[in-house]
Enzyme design. Structure first.
Site, PDB file in Angstrom:
ATOM      1  N   ARG A 184      -8.920   8.050   4.823  1.00  0.00           N
ATOM      2  CA  ARG A 184      -9.788   6.910   4.488  1.00  0.00           C
ATOM      3  C   ARG A 184     -10.514   6.414   5.738  1.00  0.00           C
ATOM      4  NH1 ARG A 184      -8.854   1.658   5.575  1.00  0.00           N
ATOM      5  NH2 ARG A 184      -6.683   2.099   6.102  1.00  0.00           N
ATOM      6  N   ARG A 185      -9.751   6.192   6.813  1.00  0.00           N
ATOM      7  CA  ARG A 185     -10.366   5.732   8.060  1.00  0.00           C
ATOM      8  C   ARG A 185     -11.210   6.836   8.696  1.00  0.00           C
ATOM      9  NH1 ARG A 185      -4.671   3.681   9.481  1.00  0.00           N
ATOM     10  NH2 ARG A 185      -4.692   1.437   9.036  1.00  0.00           N
ATOM     11  N   ARG A 216       1.340   9.920  13.848  1.00  0.00           N
ATOM     12  CA  ARG A 216       2.485   9.436  13.079  1.00  0.00           C
ATOM     13  C   ARG A 216       3.383   8.600  13.958  1.00  0.00           C
ATOM     14  NH1 ARG A 216       4.929  11.339   8.682  1.00  0.00           N
ATOM     15  NH2 ARG A 216       6.006   9.362   8.977  1.00  0.00           N
ATOM     16  N   ARG A 276       3.087   4.794  18.222  1.00  0.00           N
ATOM     17  CA  ARG A 276       1.644   5.076  18.281  1.00  0.00           C
ATOM     18  C   ARG A 276       1.018   4.457  19.529  1.00  0.00           C
ATOM     19  NH1 ARG A 276      -0.528   5.125  12.000  1.00  0.00           N
ATOM     20  NH2 ARG A 276       1.434   5.796  11.081  1.00  0.00           N
ATOM     21  N   CYS A 329      -1.178   6.928  -2.112  1.00  0.00           N
ATOM     22  CA  CYS A 329      -1.632   6.269  -0.886  1.00  0.00           C
ATOM     23  C   CYS A 329      -2.441   7.199   0.015  1.00  0.00           C
ATOM     24  CB  CYS A 329      -0.454   5.681  -0.128  1.00  0.00           C
ATOM     25  SG  CYS A 329       0.775   6.893   0.404  1.00  0.00           S
ATOM     26  N   LYS A 348       0.815  -1.223   0.000  1.00  0.00           N
ATOM     27  CA  LYS A 348       0.000   0.000   0.000  1.00  0.00           C
ATOM     28  C   LYS A 348       0.847   1.272   0.000  1.00  0.00           C
ATOM     29  CE  LYS A 348      -0.882   0.039   5.012  1.00  0.00           C
ATOM     30  NZ  LYS A 348      -0.287   1.337   5.325  1.00  0.00           N
ATOM     31  N   ASP A 349       2.143   1.157   0.344  1.00  0.00           N
ATOM     32  CA  ASP A 349       3.039   2.318   0.302  1.00  0.00           C
ATOM     33  C   ASP A 349       3.658   2.527  -1.074  1.00  0.00           C
ATOM     34  OD1 ASP A 349       2.655   2.828   3.003  1.00  0.00           O
ATOM     35  OD2 ASP A 349       4.382   1.629   3.623  1.00  0.00           O
TER      36      ASP A 349
END
Length: 298
Positions: free
Chosen positions: A130-131, A148, A154, A240, A84-85
């Site tokens: 997106r989330r 980040r 996180r 992305c 996905k990156d």
């Protein structure tokens, strides 16, 4: 006797990137024990700019450009990425040589047993619009804020009280073997990112010997699924950071596609689930992209 080929595998330095690179190394050595594979850590712009919001960067190669350069200049032989990156169009002279069988595709909620259990106004940390936009649709009483750092960073921010809960991809948590309490989120609630949970091996197109070796670890069904997801991403012209969720699951001759797309500000959104013959999936993706481009004036 022919001397075993010595390969240099480029990777980012995060715990997850190293784990995924080790997975590729071990898969290759299981099939080709005569190989010698050295891991080489390369720091990317995304690693250096830890405070930069991903969606604000506008950089489609935030976690890949330095690895691409090392690959094209021959400093490394292959690079391992979370698919996905990786930009949908590989750097000139390079290609995806293999995609490993992907892990579970869902996101997970950490810090609460469910979204319903969180109080009104609770703050959820997430690295993607997106989330955030999908949460706004289903749980408008909750707030989101950018977060980040690698997974450990996180989790530490959650533990320190900066957020009431955070969202992370389940694949990364599982690959690191983290035993943190979490709740997987159904795909109908938060549609995963295109290519989520897939690991890609990036190589030079001219390296025919390596491409042949990589065929032994390439998963064709995963490649077909993520290929359809990324085809939609490409047709919409995004990287992305585009607020797009798209996940495909192929079973036999049937393909299930689930899509979420939002405008840049999140005020307009579209979602759909479609089950169709596998042979018709690509034409559906292209037709859907055309509809979305028209409806969202892209």
């Amino acid at each position: 006797m022919t001397k075993p080929r010595a390969l240099i595998l480029g990777t980012r330095g995060s715990q997850l990137a190293l784990q995924q690179s080790m997975m590729v190394r071990e898969a290759l050595l299981a099939q080709h024990p005569e190989l010698e594979i050295e891991l080489r850590v390369i720091k990317t712009k995304g690693d250096r700019l830890q405070q930069l919001a991903l969606d604000a960067s506008g950089d489609k190669g935030l976690f890949t450009k330095e690895l691409e350069h090392a690959l094209r200049t021959g400093k490394i032989d292959l690079a391992v990425h979370s698919l996905k990156d990786l930009p949908v169009v590989p750097a000139e002279g390079t290609c995806i040589g293999a995609i490993l069988p992907r892990a579970v595709t869902v996101d997970s909620l950490i810090g609460a047993p469910s979204f319903e259990a969180l109080p009104v106004g609770a703050l959820i940390g997430t690295s993607s619009r997106r989330r955030a936009y999908q949460l706004a649709v289903h749980y408008p009483q909750l707030r989101t804020a950018a977060i980040r750092g690698n997974i450990d960073t996180r989790l530490a921010k959650l533990e320190s009280g900066q957020y009431d809960a955070i969202l992370l991809a389940e694949a990364g948590l599982s690959r690191l073997g983290l035993e943190v309490a979490r709740q997987p989120i159904p795909e109908e609630l938060i549609v995963p990112a295109p290519g989520q949970a897939a690991i890609a091996v990036h190589v030079r197109q001219s390296d025919e010997q390596l491409l042949e070796l990589l065929r032994s670890i390439h998963d064709t069904v995963t490649a077909e699924e993520v290929g359809l997801e990324r085809r939609l991403l490409q047709a919409l012209g995004g990287g992305c950071a585009l607020p797009l969720g798209c996940v495909c699951h192929i079973t036999g001759e049937e393909a299930e596609l689930r899509v979420f797309f939002a405008s840049e500000d999140g005020q307009q959104h579209y979602s759909e689930r479609r089950v169709l013959p596998r042979s018709e999936a690509e034409s559906y993706v292209l037709e859907l992209a055309e509809r979305l481009r028209k409806d969202f004036a892209l």
